[in-house]
Design an enzyme around this catalytic site. Structure first.
Site: not given
Length: 581
Positions: A313, A186, A485, A182
């Protein structure tokens, strides 16, 4: 010297009339060729596609007791792609510029709430109007994530406050551990993208990115090179590395590679390249990666599920995007991506029971070994469950089919049968993901759905998003975090196909966000999208501004900002320019 012959040729007329004659002939030729083109049957490579399907069917399944889904495109599907090829873009009658400005105002509204109530904190709690941090002083989590959105939307005043707060306040010299994944996508990704979009002149943003990169890169110093899921900012030890999420270790490469490009320091690139190599050579059934890897052995955990949702994913996403990032100069990534998508189409893609909707399921109850030892043992079960996270795949497939170019700019014969199939699947998944929104009473999608399918043991009609639909949402899964998404895929599908309906879908979704998630100050996630009105959660995720609103803004953009052939979006929607080493 040509004047006299030309005059004779034209019967004594002035030679200037030759220009008009040439133009007339050219126009006649153009009209004739256009009519001929329209009369020709569309190019549909059905024979080539039949060979592709035969090769896929003849490829041995890793599990003798688990039948493959064997999804395939129909002849009508291929004809639809041919129609898109031949279709001339029509002039839009919708006020897309006004709708884009509505998204811009929504971004201002969200930022204003954070800036007023929680400036410099990592997360914003929208109901209580407070902020929280991941470490004692915070790591710039929120601001870093939204910086490039403010720049791309031209919100200069908001950007100045955000940038100055970040540069004046942030230090990474802190105790505590953070999520490696993360923080990379980010914070590091956000800093790098903002540095680029600020003109690559703000050395303070690059300084922060380099400092963070150095601290996070310590996590790569494990026996195998597979990092743990957490990183320690200060040099005061390393967290233990045992099980690592496949998506998390496979989704660090774009950021560290771009940092290596900007700084010329290959020590940022080599560790993530090594991770990519280890992910590639590790045994996996039909090129589908289980969602966990043993960091001590660099092997996949054989009993871990296989899915395109959480923990799986973005591993697949970055296979394609690493190829695109360096201007398609490293074909190994494209080969791995293509092989993985072949596995997805064979084992994970299915159609719903009543409405024939295309969806991507999961493989669960995996056997206890990988590789050659799988033959003869009990295979996994197909589970008709689809996370909202899976909706990234529609855009990714379209992006890989044309490498970011509009379909109208590609010769019909230049697209392989596999690329055409990817476009078919992309469009069908895009429709399914849109229905996850439109079928719910609020017009907003739940966190995940189950699909009416022959492998679904039982279904309660009260869980159906719509009485005549095929999508179910159990009570524990009905929350909405305002995820990006679906609108990400709508944006890419619009850019690739030119079909206006993807923009219409996006506007319907944005209106639902405005109706149910907007507050007097900011926006909130929602508890249950089946309730009208839905209850609120005390959080406004950073990706609401960083991704969801950014993709909506670009979906309604008329100027072609952020061309897909010149930029690659990391999995947190931070666009970084493509480059060559």
């Amino acid at each position: 010297m040509f004047t006299l012959p030309l005059r004779r040729l034209l019967g004594g007329r002035q030679p200037q009339r030759l220009v008009f004659l040439i133009l007339f002939l050219l126009c006649t030729w153009f009209v004739y060729t256009q009519r001929q083109r329209q009369q020709q049957p569309p190019y549909v490579p059905l024979a080539e596609y039949a060979e592709l399907l035969a090769a896929r069917a003849n490829r041995p399944s890793p599990w003798s007791t688990t039948p493959a889904m064997q999804w395939q495109a129909t002849e009508a599907d291929h004809m639809e792609i041919a129609r898109l090829h031949r279709q001339k873009p029509s002039k839009s009658t919708h006020p897309w510029a006004e709708r884009q400005m509505a998204v811009r105002r929504a971004t201002q509204h969200a930022w204003a709430a954070y800036a007023k109530n929680a400036l410099a904190t990592d997360e914003y709690n929208a109901v209580s109007r407070t902020g929280t941090n991941h470490t004692a002083q915070g790591i710039g989590y929120f601001i870093s994530d939204v910086l490039d959105t403010l720049l791309i939307m031209g919100l200069e005043d908001e950007y100045r406050v955000a940038r100055d707060t970040l540069v004046g306040y942030l230090t990474f010299d802190q105790r505590g551990s953070v999520s490696l994944f993360e923080t990379t996508i980010r914070v590091l990704g956000g800093l790098l993208s903002a540095y680029h979009w600020s003109g690559e002149s703000d050395r303070e943003l690059l300084r922060l990115a380099v400092e963070l990169g150095e601290r996070l890169a310590k996590s790569f110093n494990t026996t195998t090179g597979i990092p743990p899921e957490t990183a320690i900012l200060r040099s005061d030890g390393m967290p233990a590395a045992y099980l690592s999420s496949t998506a998390e270790v496979g989704t660090l490469q774009l950021e560290f590679r771009y940092l290596a490009k900007l700084t010329g320091r290959q020590q940022f690139r080599h560790p993530v390249d090594r991770i990519s190599h280890l992910l590639h050579v590790a045994e996996k059934p039909d090129n589908l990666a289980p969602i966990y890897m043993n960091a001590q052995t660099a092997k996949f955990v054989p009993t871990a599920d296989i899915r395109m949702g959480s923990r799986g994913d973005s591993y697949y996403e970055y296979l394609l995007k690493q190829y695109l990032q360096t201007q398609q100069s490293e074909p190994a990534f494209l080969q791995q991506y293509g092989a993985a998508m072949e596995g997805v189409k064979k084992h994970l893609v299915a159609r719903s029971l009543r409405l024939n909707m295309t969806f991507v399921g999961e493989l669960v109850d995996m056997p206890g070994s990988l590789g050659k030892n799988m033959q003869g043992q009990q295979g996994p079960k197909f589970k008709p469950k689809m996370d909202h996270l899976v909706c990234f795949l529609a855009g990714n497939l379209a992006l890989g089919a044309t490498m970011g170019r509009p379909l109208s700019a590609i010769d019909a014969r230049a697209l392989s049968a596999s690329a055409r199939e990817d476009l078919v699947l992309a469009r069908q998944l895009g429709d399914t993901c849109a229905h996850m929104y439109f079928d719910a009473p609020t017009g907003l999608a739940p966190e995940l759905v189950h699909v009416l399918h022959s492998t679904l043991p039982s279904a309660d009609s009260s869980d159906l998003l719509h009485a005549s639909g095929d999508l179910l949402a159990y009570r524990a899964d009905r929350h909405s975090l305002l995820r990006p998404e679906t609108v990400e895929s709508l944006f890419i599908l619009w850019r690739i196909t030119g079909e206006e309906r993807w923009r219409e879908y996006g506007w319907r979704i944005f209106e639902a966000f405005e109706r149910w998630a907007r507050m007097d100050e900011g926006y909130s996630s929602l508890v249950d999208v089946m309730e009208v009105p839905p209850r609120r959660m005390d959080r406004m995720e950073t990706f609401w501004i960083a991704e969801t609103l950014k993709y909506l803004y670009l979906l309604f953009d008329e100027e072609g900002k952020v061309p897909l052939t010149q930029y690659v979006f990391n999995t947190e929607a931070h666009p970084m320019p493509v480059f060559k080493w």
